[in-house]
Design an enzyme around this catalytic site. Structure first.
Site, short mmCIF file in Angstrom:
data_model
loop_
_atom_site.label_atom_id
_atom_site.label_comp_id
_atom_site.label_asym_id
_atom_site.label_seq_id
_atom_site.Cartn_x
_atom_site.Cartn_y
_atom_site.Cartn_z
N ARG A 175 0.82 -1.22 0.00
CA ARG A 175 0.00 0.00 0.00
C ARG A 175 0.85 1.27 0.00
O ARG A 175 0.52 2.27 0.65
CB ARG A 175 -0.97 0.00 1.19
CG ARG A 175 -1.93 -1.18 1.20
CD ARG A 175 -2.82 -1.22 -0.03
NE ARG A 175 -3.62 -2.43 -0.05
CZ ARG A 175 -3.25 -3.57 -0.67
NH1 ARG A 175 -2.09 -3.62 -1.31
NH2 ARG A 175 -4.03 -4.63 -0.65
N SER A 225 -11.27 -1.42 2.31
CA SER A 225 -10.63 -1.80 3.57
C SER A 225 -10.17 -0.56 4.32
O SER A 225 -9.43 0.26 3.78
CB SER A 225 -9.42 -2.71 3.30
OG SER A 225 -9.83 -3.91 2.70
N GLU A 296 -5.80 2.60 6.01
CA GLU A 296 -5.49 2.49 4.59
C GLU A 296 -6.21 3.60 3.83
O GLU A 296 -5.71 4.08 2.82
CB GLU A 296 -5.92 1.13 4.05
CG GLU A 296 -5.63 0.90 2.58
CD GLU A 296 -5.92 -0.51 2.14
OE1 GLU A 296 -6.50 -0.67 1.04
OE2 GLU A 296 -5.56 -1.45 2.86
#
Length: 301
Positions: A175, A225, A296
């Site tokens: 990420r 998410s 995130e």
């Protein structure tokens, strides 16, 4: 650096040919369907206009935010006192086993084009409601696939020059990418893919889509998410172990289907509702397991 009020700056943009949408709702531009008014929103569909606009906001020290398809953003309900630049740079060009596409192209469209050209490598992203630029910036991934695995190079800008950076210099990790901690704006991305039969590619696309529908709250507004994967274990496992699944706050709820998601279950959730649940999750998981979860999603206050 010049100083100017936001109202005068918006008039300046209009005098230079920009179509500034005033008092648009952020909630209409994010998959969470949450967010307050925007003082000025400009949709940009070509590179020259984007570079000109970035140069102007920087020269006049105007607050700005780069927006793709708004699929991983939680926006404040307050008025955004700045300019939102919505990237809609399109176009996809095929060169052998490569697809070169604009940052504003949706991952859904990209997958369909890749399938028609019999090019494989992006199937895991079929059904992800994001854009190419946003996906590359955060090195989006799921079901074992990641953007960094198929990106060959990226064109980007600071508003003055256009730069090119190849995969080995894009700093892809979980990420994260070279673009995670700077204000460069992605313009175009080249994907290096593999040949395969169209029917096999299509089959894999729908296999991943079905997995997503079965395991995630696909039918409710969310930002995907909420938390990154911690160094050990998985965020949803810790959340489940804390018996937080299904917890609500106002119109927001920790999904009963997948506790890694917070959903706008009645389409009336506010920023504060989601933010309270995020804080509750982090506090509870840390108290029980000593693990601090990191978001995130992007939180824009």
């Amino acid at each position: 650096m010049k100083k100017i009020s936001l109202s005068r700056f918006i008039k300046l943009l209009e005098s230079q040919g920009f179509n500034v949408k005033k008092q648009e709702k952020f909630s209409n531009y994010t998959t969470f369907q949450i967010g307050g008014r925007i003082r000025g929103l400009v949709v940009v569909k070509d590179i020259n206009s984007l570079m000109k606009l970035i140069k102007l906001v920087k020269n006049y020290n105007i607050k700005y935010f780069i927006l793709g398809r708004g699929s991983n953003i939680l926006c404040s309900d307050k008025v955004y006192e700045g300019i939102v630049i919505k990237i809609e740079i399109g176009g996809v060009v095929k060169r052998e086993n490569r697809l070169i596409c604009g940052a504003g192209v949706s991952l859904y469209k990209l997958n369909n084009i890749a399938k028609d050209y019999e090019l494989s490598g992006l199937e895991w992203s079929f059904g992800v409601p994001g854009s190419v630029g946003g996906g590359v910036k955060m090195n989006a991934g799921c079901f074992g696939g990641e953007m960094g695995e198929v990106v060959e190079y990226v064109y980007y800008t600071d508003g003055i020059k256009i730069y090119k950076r190849t995969r080995d210099k894009l700093e892809f990790s979980y990420r994260h990418s070279f673009f995670s901690n700077n204000d460069y704006v992605i313009l175009k991305v080249c994907f290096s893919l593999k040949r395969d039969k169209k029917d096999l590619i299509l089959s894999r696309c729908f296999d991943f889509l079905n997995k997503r529908r079965l395991s995630q709250p696909y039918d409710l507004p969310s930002a995907g998410s909420v938390f990154k994967k911690p160094k050990e274990g998985y965020a949803p496992v810790y959340i489940d172990a804390c018996a937080l699944k299904g917890t609500t706050c106002g119109g927001a709820m920790i999904s009963k289907k997948h506790s890694g998601f917070i959903v706008n279950f009645n389409k009336n959730a506010k920023f504060k509702d989601v933010f309270k649940l995020i804080c509750k999750i982090k506090k509870t998981v840390f108290k029980k397991f000593g693990i601090m979860l990191d978001e995130e999603i992007i939180i824009l206050r």
